[in-house]
Enzyme design. Structure first.
Site, short mmCIF file in Angstrom:
data_model
loop_
_atom_site.label_atom_id
_atom_site.label_comp_id
_atom_site.label_asym_id
_atom_site.label_seq_id
_atom_site.Cartn_x
_atom_site.Cartn_y
_atom_site.Cartn_z
CG ASP A 417 -0.35 -0.29 2.52
OD1 ASP A 417 0.88 -0.40 2.60
OD2 ASP A 417 -1.10 -0.42 3.51
CG HIS A 421 0.34 6.90 -0.58
ND1 HIS A 421 -0.77 7.35 0.08
CD2 HIS A 421 1.18 7.95 -0.66
CE1 HIS A 421 -0.61 8.63 0.37
NE2 HIS A 421 0.58 9.01 -0.06
CD GLU A 422 4.93 7.78 -1.00
OE1 GLU A 422 4.85 8.78 -1.75
OE2 GLU A 422 4.79 7.86 0.21
CG HIS A 425 1.98 11.09 -4.41
ND1 HIS A 425 0.89 11.88 -4.18
CD2 HIS A 425 2.38 10.64 -3.18
CE1 HIS A 425 0.63 11.92 -2.88
NE2 HIS A 425 1.52 11.17 -2.25
CD GLU A 445 0.00 13.10 0.35
OE1 GLU A 445 -0.04 11.92 0.73
OE2 GLU A 445 0.97 13.59 -0.24
CG HIS A 513 0.93 14.48 4.24
ND1 HIS A 513 1.82 15.50 4.06
CD2 HIS A 513 1.21 13.56 3.30
CE1 HIS A 513 2.63 15.21 3.05
NE2 HIS A 513 2.28 14.04 2.57
#
Length: 939
Positions: A417, A421-422, A425, A445, A513
């Site tokens: 995950d 997530h990264e 981006h 985010e 965030h």
């Protein structure tokens, strides 16, 4: 996303993109009406959403208008031109920015707006087309296009002055001393008539000092005012109590990597192969690899259109990999069985997770990799940060960078995950390009939160009802439960009204965030309610086809609903989507429902970095006006009563700010072109009740700051750019300003002025140490009458001395050790240099927490002292309680009480009479000038 504790950067200009650029929240027709909500049978998809500060609509749906042609961009442009009454868009200001082609044949044409050929920051307009050729038609359109822009297109401030001012936006003097500014060219900032600005990326030459404070700085090219400033994307700190700062070069890497050659370009030809490699837990895994001509193997997956390559930094510093160095090579093995270090470094997991993320986007959503074009996917694992383990991971603008873990954490590539997530981006960068500030940054985010978890639960086959499905980063800890380890959870039930963190730009870039799970929680609820595959396609379509760089939460709600209609969701399922957003308070006007216990004096200031002032019941403040349009101006008003604020500064094309008052007279600094056409700064003074402004001092190569006024006399600090020397300057009763000489090598800061006394913090070097001294100067005597020396000889890290204030016949100041394990002390001394005592000794943070108290602002009247606690380091658990709060205690000492129970950030307090305090409050997600008459007590 993730990961280790870091001290927030300095306060920066701009609270959030919406406030800085004048972008309000439109009220969709579906939410109009007395009750503020839709009727039971209302269409949850708004047909038309009006734009804010523009004649162009934010969203138009439900269209079926012919747009024949084989070129989608030309067809879209012709459609906008043919419907000027609806869109009010000049097609001549549009430049095609790409066409997104969905798997079902739908095309989204992206346009960027230009003003006089200059890009308009964040302005994107999208047109959605279906069908082909003569049967092609427009289904919907929307975005942000700014009508009414009349900003100049030729700058009047010299390039070198703009560069110097951009560097000056860095408030940390140590970081500023080594900073450089990369010129990114002109840009028009929207809002009102718009502002021509020069865009710089400012970064330090010494990363150990700079500490991830690379900033995007936009300087008004007509006045020299810093119109907008925010940090380059940096990794999110995981809640690791007591951890050292890390991930400090992410922002620097993001820019550098995007423009530097890739070392992999010169790699020798590889042949596809398969092998085995242990993962972070030592379990064998099958990996796709590449065989070199010499018979050795590397972690290079050639089985997909997007080549997946994984490098092992072998413990080298992350700064070495801002671009791939020439001596970097993918993780290697002499045989197809990779050694144990491939697992302990995190290389195996990074390699497998990168491929899994690619497969998710391709197979489930029809996207060919991060860039949508099958571009290479690169990961670097096992980096460190200044000799310490890097418990972090981030997308640097071109590749993934993972820390190798520590005694507490596995390598950060071990969590799918986190990888998802990264890498998401990167997908956002190649689609919506959401600006990483305020609500638009929180949306970035949130989308990464959503897809990071969706990728993991899909790969594991986890049901959405599994309690672990909503956890993010839960597999990273070597010990403990997943719930305790998780960095964020998408089922935290946070809402805008109850939980939105009112953070300014200097704290987590406006809470990008800290507020993400408000929106990602709504998306996760949609995934729990709808079929997960349908939900994934819905969120992806909203991202790829509807969101634009400056969108806020309500814009994104409408984007998801419009994407749902495009996907063919029926009205019942669209209502389900709308209900999820309702449950998280994401609907028009939510900011007005946040309760406060303070009284507003001036709403929606353009910055929290320019402090107000107050005296004898009269306040002064600087703002660019509602929506932050244009340059700053100085306003005044009475603390009591409801009269409209009066503008003090002239509309002369300059920026006016940094005001001070004694209740009768105001003084401030103006910057911009003078009557002779040359750029410079000027100190001005004017009676609050009318009359002309007078010039106190003007300089073309000088910097003025810390203006103070008392009894009509004006004092300020001056620095000469050519020599670097400066100090206090005094103008008495309208006479020419005269410098107050300081000893050679001495500097002054934190000026205070009252009843014929000036005070400042004086500092100088003695060998390797810094000596600081709160200092009192008597105008009547014409000399220094008191000085309290704070010698750092026994403090290895040094002590910051500042916030000098004159009150009750005493001098007050704050001493804060640079060693963050030690707290601030408020000290008090008699005006003859004697009787120093601790008004508030160093102690733990008030209200919550046990870490040392750090003070970021101090003010005082003859009855009370008010101070602001500095924000806690931003962590995965940061909430509103961790933002700066105001506390008050009697001038004679005592127990501090909360000045206000407002839950957001509270900044720049200034004391009036008695216990009354005026300050800048960010509770509602914007900066308001507010007042309270007395302390609230216990909250």
């Amino acid at each position: 996303m993730h990961h280790r504790s870091r001290t927030p950067g300095p306060k920066l200009l701009g609270v959030a993109i919406a406030a800085v650029l004048g972008l309000g929240v439109a009220v969709p027709p579906a939410f109009a009406g007395p009750a503020g909500g839709p009727s039971a049978d209302a269409d949850p998809v708004p047909g038309l959403v009006a734009g804010s500060d523009t004649g162009a609509p934010q969203l138009v749906t439900g269209l079926a208008e012919a747009a024949p042609g084989d070129n989608p961009a030309e067809a879209a442009r012709a459609h906008l031109a043919a419907h000027q009454d609806r869109y009010r868009i000049d097609p001549g200001q549009l430049v095609e920015a790409g066409v997104e082609r969905a798997a079902d044949g739908r095309r989204t044409v992206r346009f960027e707006q230009r003003h006089g050929g200059i890009p308009v920051f964040g302005a994107r307009y999208l047109v959605h087309l279906v069908g082909e050729g003569t049967g092609q038609r427009v289904e919907s359109a929307g975005g942000k296009y700014f009508t009414g822009l009349t900003a100049p297109t030729v700058q009047s401030v010299p390039d070198e002055v703009l560069r110097r001012l951009a560097i000056g936006a860095v408030q940390d003097p140590v970081a500023r001393a080594g900073a450089t500014a990369e010129d990114r060219g002109p840009v028009v900032l929207p809002g009102g008539a718009g502002r021509l600005a020069r865009h710089f990326t400012v970064r330090g030459s010494d990363p150990a000092v700079w500490a991830a404070k690379a900033q995007e700085v936009f300087v008004d090219a007509s006045t020299g005012e810093v119109a907008l400033s925010y940090q380059v994307r940096a990794p999110y700190p995981l809640d690791v109590p007591g951890a050292a700062a890390s991930g400090v070069a992410a922002g620097v890497a993001a820019s550098a990597a995007a423009t530097s050659p890739d070392a992999a370009a010169a790699a020798p030809a590889l042949e596809p192969a398969t092998g085995t490699a242990p993962d972070a837990l030592g379990r064998p895994a099958r990996v796709n690899i590449g065989r070199l001509p010499d018979g050795t193997y590397q972690l290079v997956d050639l089985t997909r259109p997007a080549t997946v390559t994984t490098y092992d930094a072998a413990g080298r510093d992350e700064l070495d990999f801002s671009t791939l160095p020439a001596d970097a090579h993918p993780a290697a093995s002499p045989t197809t069985d990779f050694p144990a270090v491939t697992g302990t470094s995190g290389a195996t997991d990074a390699h497998l997770n990168a491929a899994a993320v690619y497969d998710f986007y391709r197979d489930r959503l029809g996207r060919d990799g991060i860039d949508g074009k099958g571009g290479p996917i690169t990961s670097v694992v096992n980096v460190t940060s200044f000799g310490e383990p890097l418990d972090n991971a981030y997308w640097d603008g071109r590749k993934m960078v993972y820390g190798g873990g520590s005694g507490k954490y596995l390598p950060f590539s071990a969590a799918r995950d986190v990888a998802g997530h990264e890498m998401t981006h990167g997908v956002v960068k190649h689609t919506a390009e959401l600006v990483g500030l305020g609500q638009s940054g929180a949306l970035d985010e949130a989308v990464a939160d959503y897809f990071g978890n969706a990728i993991e639960v899909t790969g594991r086959g986890m049901p959405m009802t599994d309690p672990r499905a909503a956890l993010l980063g839960e597999d990273l800890c070597r010990t403990g439960t997943p719930e305790a380890c998780a960095d964020r959870r998408l089922d935290d039930r946070r809402t805008t009204v109850a939980d939105y963190v009112g953070a300014p730009a200097g704290v987590d870039n406006g809470g990008v965030h800290l507020n993400s799970t408000i929106f990602s929680g709504a998306l996760w609820d949609i995934r729990r309610t709808l079929d997960p595959l349908l939900a994934d396609r819905l969120v992806y379509r909203a991202l790829a086809e509807y969101l634009t760089p400056l969108d806020d939460f309500v814009d994104a709600r409408n984007a998801v609903l419009a994407a749902g209609r495009a996907l063919g969701l029926d009205r019942a399922r669209l209502r389900t989507v709308a209900a999820a957003f309702d449950a998280h308070g994401i609907k028009a006007g939510w900011q007005r429902r946040i309760g406060v216990d303070s009284r507003p004096l001036l709403r929606e200031l353009s910055t929290e970095s320019v402090a107000p002032d107050v005296a004898a019941g009269r306040w002064v403040a600087a703002t660019a006006g509602e929506g932050a349009k244009g340059s700053m101006a100085v306003y005044t008003g009475a603390v009591a009563g409801s009269a409209e604020p009066a503008r003090l500064s002239a509309e002369d094309g300059r920026s006016h700010g940094w005001p001070a008052t004694d209740g009768t007279t105001a003084a401030w600094v103006a910057m911009g072109p003078g009557a002779d056409g040359g750029w410079g700064m000027e100190v001005l003074a004017r009676p609050l009740d009318g009359g002309p402004a007078r010039s106190v001092q003007r300089g073309a190569n000088q910097y003025f700051g810390d203006v103070r006024v008392s009894g009509g006399d004006v004092a300020f600090l001056m620095t000469d750019y050519a020599t670097g020397r400066g100090g206090p300057v005094l103008s008495r009763a309208g006479a020419p300003a005269v410098p107050i000489a300081l000893p050679e090598g001495h500097r002054a800061s934190a000026l205070a002025f009252r009843d014929g006394l000036l005070a400042w913090t004086e500092s100088w070097q003695v060998g390797e140490r810094t000596v600081s001294a709160p200092t009192v100067y008597s105008l009547a005597a014409g000399k220094v009458v008191a000085q309290y020396v704070v010698d750092d000889a026994n403090a290895a890290a040094g002590t910051e001395v500042g916030s000098t204030r004159l009150a009750g016949g005493r001098l007050l100041w704050v001493e804060t050790p640079f060693d963050r394990t030690k707290g601030s002390t408020i000290r008090s001394g008699a005006l003859d240099g004697s009787g120093v005592s601790d008004l508030l000794p160093a102690g733990p943070r008030l209200g919550t927490g046990t870490e040392p108290r750090r003070i970021s602002g101090l003010t005082a009247s003859d009855r009370a002292v008010t101070f602001a606690e500095a924000a806690r380091p931003v962590t995965g658990g940061t909430r509103n309680t961790d933002l700066p709060k105001l506390w008050q205690l009697p001038l004679t000492g005592g127990t501090p009480e909360r000045m206000s129970c407002n839950r957001g950030g509270q900044y720049s307090p200034v004391a009036d009479r008695g216990t009354r305090v005026v300050w800048l409050d960010a509770t509602a997600g914007r900066t308001d000038l507010v007042v309270r008459e007395r302390a609230a007590g216990t909250c």
